[in-house]
Write an enzyme that holds these catalytic residues in place. Structure first.
Site, PDB file in Angstrom:
ATOM      1  N   HIS A  19       6.750 -13.291  10.452  1.00 33.58           N
ATOM      2  CA  HIS A  19       6.874 -11.959   9.865  1.00 33.58           C
ATOM      3  C   HIS A  19       8.096 -11.961   8.956  1.00 33.58           C
ATOM      4  O   HIS A  19       9.104 -12.603   9.251  1.00 33.58           O
ATOM      5  CB  HIS A  19       7.025 -10.890  10.960  1.00 33.58           C
ATOM      6  CG  HIS A  19       6.839  -9.494  10.481  1.00 33.58           C
ATOM      7  ND1 HIS A  19       7.833  -8.795   9.828  1.00 33.58           N
ATOM      8  CD2 HIS A  19       5.776  -8.654  10.547  1.00 33.58           C
ATOM      9  CE1 HIS A  19       7.389  -7.592   9.530  1.00 33.58           C
ATOM     10  NE2 HIS A  19       6.145  -7.479   9.947  1.00 33.58           N
ATOM     11  N   ASP A  77      -1.428  -8.895  13.661  1.00 34.60           N
ATOM     12  CA  ASP A  77      -2.734  -9.409  13.256  1.00 34.60           C
ATOM     13  C   ASP A  77      -3.217 -10.552  14.136  1.00 34.60           C
ATOM     14  O   ASP A  77      -4.399 -10.917  14.071  1.00 34.60           O
ATOM     15  CB  ASP A  77      -2.685  -9.872  11.800  1.00 34.60           C
ATOM     16  CG  ASP A  77      -2.377  -8.728  10.853  1.00 34.60           C
ATOM     17  OD1 ASP A  77      -3.081  -7.712  10.910  1.00 34.60           O
ATOM     18  OD2 ASP A  77      -1.408  -8.845  10.074  1.00 34.60           O
ATOM     19  N   SER A  95       0.815  -1.219   0.000  1.00 31.13           N
ATOM     20  CA  SER A  95       0.000   0.000   0.000  1.00 31.13           C
ATOM     21  C   SER A  95       0.847   1.266   0.000  1.00 31.13           C
ATOM     22  O   SER A  95       0.563   2.214  -0.745  1.00 31.13           O
ATOM     23  CB  SER A  95      -0.962  -0.006   1.188  1.00 31.13           C
ATOM     24  OG  SER A  95      -0.283  -0.331   2.375  1.00 31.13           O
ATOM     25  N   ARG A 116       3.563  -4.413  18.430  1.00 32.57           N
ATOM     26  CA  ARG A 116       2.170  -4.026  18.222  1.00 32.57           C
ATOM     27  C   ARG A 116       1.225  -5.094  18.763  1.00 32.57           C
ATOM     28  O   ARG A 116       0.112  -4.782  19.208  1.00 32.57           O
ATOM     29  CB  ARG A 116       1.914  -3.765  16.735  1.00 32.57           C
ATOM     30  CG  ARG A 116       2.732  -2.610  16.169  1.00 32.57           C
ATOM     31  CD  ARG A 116       2.597  -2.529  14.655  1.00 32.57           C
ATOM     32  NE  ARG A 116       3.058  -3.768  14.018  1.00 32.57           N
ATOM     33  CZ  ARG A 116       2.893  -4.049  12.732  1.00 32.57           C
ATOM     34  NH1 ARG A 116       2.261  -3.199  11.935  1.00 32.57           N
ATOM     35  NH2 ARG A 116       3.352  -5.173  12.219  1.00 32.57           N
ATOM     36  N   HIS A 127      -2.269  -8.832   1.961  1.00 33.75           N
ATOM     37  CA  HIS A 127      -1.832  -7.599   2.621  1.00 33.75           C
ATOM     38  C   HIS A 127      -2.801  -7.160   3.711  1.00 33.75           C
ATOM     39  O   HIS A 127      -2.390  -6.875   4.824  1.00 33.75           O
ATOM     40  CB  HIS A 127      -1.678  -6.493   1.577  1.00 33.75           C
ATOM     41  CG  HIS A 127      -0.980  -5.257   2.078  1.00 33.75           C
ATOM     42  ND1 HIS A 127      -0.145  -5.249   3.175  1.00 33.75           N
ATOM     43  CD2 HIS A 127      -0.994  -3.986   1.622  1.00 33.75           C
ATOM     44  CE1 HIS A 127       0.330  -4.029   3.364  1.00 33.75           C
ATOM     45  NE2 HIS A 127      -0.180  -3.245   2.440  1.00 33.75           N
TER      46      HIS A 127
END
Length: 444
Positions: A347, A402, A271, A356, A301
């Site tokens: 990751h 996520d 993005s 996060r 994504h």
């Protein structure tokens, strides 16, 4: 993909006379006018870039292999990104600040303890930790620009409720191009030295309008109601939550945290790179951001948090209520042996638990410690890394951002999975100006 801050910093350390003045400073300006603060910084930054390129323009920063080319340019250093750096061991840093540091230093919302996205936006653009007054000024500026043109409201109202939220969102953003000050200015022949100012105006207008756009789309796919108007006494996240119909103070706090920690993630992801690439053709911020949004809509994504929640729900139904660690281990091993992966783990860059993830876990421990799905997330966190290490295939066996976010959203009643992607877009909008204005100001 990016020549991240660390690489540039290693080069600059060889000559401290050209270290960026804006790197990790606090309140270098007391002005609450963000545009004027940027105007002050641009000439100095232009000189730094000229000097850097003069002294190190021929410096080699890496090699390119055939595997890199076939692997989608993974690992190739090819862009300059100063707003954030992703370190394999430390995780994401915004202008040099870790997430815990941002949580501590950035101004908070009224009655809250989580940082405001407006504060991180100021930090990303200026390199400075803002004051409360500076953050409040950004909030007021966004509130004053939030009104949607009638043609966009009409467009949204004509969409069928089963049109994917992302398609509605992307179409509406593209339609806002009619309001572009940059496009009009370029057509009128403005001096290129003013490009960044027109980009600023478009970007601030776009950021201001997104919560209203997103809230209308949420109502389109749920109750069909009309969002409440913008309240000038509320911050960006609070208004967004209210317009969707969520008045829970904890949910507002979650939105502040959520929209802050997802705001920037280097410049090489799909993005950010798509926004940058389309913007390099001097497309206005609306068209550039629409390109980035359409990239983020892809399942590789922007679908990850949705897939994690779906997987956890299936796991919960398959094993019943509370399960033993041994039963969970058997389920995980069976998943891996069937050729599937454990979503939310691993990751491309990180080699430790994503910070996060950690801050969302801390939020859950504070606000929903007994939620069954959160307890399952915690149990998976306890069990999965050791299994992945034993399997020996995963370079990073730890959870990413996520692995947690969908659970938090559903706890407070936001259960429309297709909408999760759109929230991803809300926080990513800040990359529009952070990746476009340096180019328009001739910093890169």
């Amino acid at each position: 993909m990016s020549v991240i801050r660390k690489v540039a910093f290693q080069i600059l350390l060889q000559n401290k006379n050209i270290l960026p003045a804006a790197f990790c400073t606090r309140n270098s300006s007391t002005s609450t006018d963000l545009k004027s603060v940027l105007a002050e910084k641009i000439p100095e930054k232009q000189k730094e870039v000229v000097e850097l390129r003069k002294q190190h323009g021929n410096t080699k920063v890496g090699d390119v292999t055939v595997d890199m080319m076939y692997g989608g340019m993974r690992g190739i250093k090819g862009l300059v990104t100063e707003t954030s750096v992703l370190d394999p061991e430390e995780g994401i840093r915004f202008r040099g600040y870790s997430i815990p540091e941002c949580q501590k230093l950035l101004p908070k919302g009224k009655g809250g303890t989580e940082p405001l996205p407006e504060g991180l936006f100021w930090l990303l653009l200026t390199g400075d930790i803002p004051s409360q007054a500076q953050v409040d000024a950004v909030t007021q500026e966004w509130n004053s620009r939030a009104a949607l043109p009638n043609h966009v409201i009409t467009l949204l109202s004509n969409f069928p409720s089963n049109l994917h939220p992302m398609s509605q969102f992307s179409s509406a953003i593209t339609a806002l191009n009619l309001e572009s000050k940059f496009a009009k200015g370029y057509h009128d022949g403005i001096n290129k030295n003013l490009f960044w100012e027109y980009t600023y105006e478009d970007s601030m207008d776009l950021i201001a309008k997104l919560p209203t756009l997103a809230a209308i789309i949420y109502r389109n796919i749920t109750d069909g109601g009309t969002p409440c108007p913008i309240d000038t006494a509320k911050d960006w996240s609070w208004n967004y939550a209210s317009m969707m119909g969520f008045d829970n103070a904890e949910f507002v706090e979650l939105m502040r945290l959520y929209l802050t920690i997802h705001s920037d993630h280097e410049g090489g992801n799909v993005s950010a790179h798509a926004t940058h690439l389309v913007g390099s053709a001097l497309s206005d911020p609306y068209l550039s951001f629409a390109a980035g949004m359409n990239g983020l809509a892809g399942p590789l994504h922007g679908l990850a948090n949705q897939e994690v929640l779906t997987w956890l729900t299936k796991l919960q139904k398959s094993l019943g209520g509370e399960v033993s660690d041994d039963k969970l281990r058997d389920f995980i091993w069976n998943t891996l042996k069937s050729g599937q992966v454990v979503p939310g783990y691993g990751h491309a860059v990180l080699r430790k638990t994503d910070p996060r993830y950690t801050c969302q876990r801390e939020f859950a421990l504070k606000h929903l410690p007994n939620d069954p799905l959160f307890k399952l997330v915690s149990q998976v966190y306890k069990v999965v890394p050791d299994i992945l290490i034993e399997q020996g295939k995963a370079k990073n066996p730890w959870p990413n951002v996520d692995a947690h976010s969908g659970v938090l959203l559903q706890y407070y009643g936001l259960t429309e999975l297709n909408y999760f992607k759109l929230i991803v877009y809300i926080y990513f909008v800040k990359l529009v100006f952070s990746v476009l204005w340096p180019d328009r100001a001739e910093l890169f």
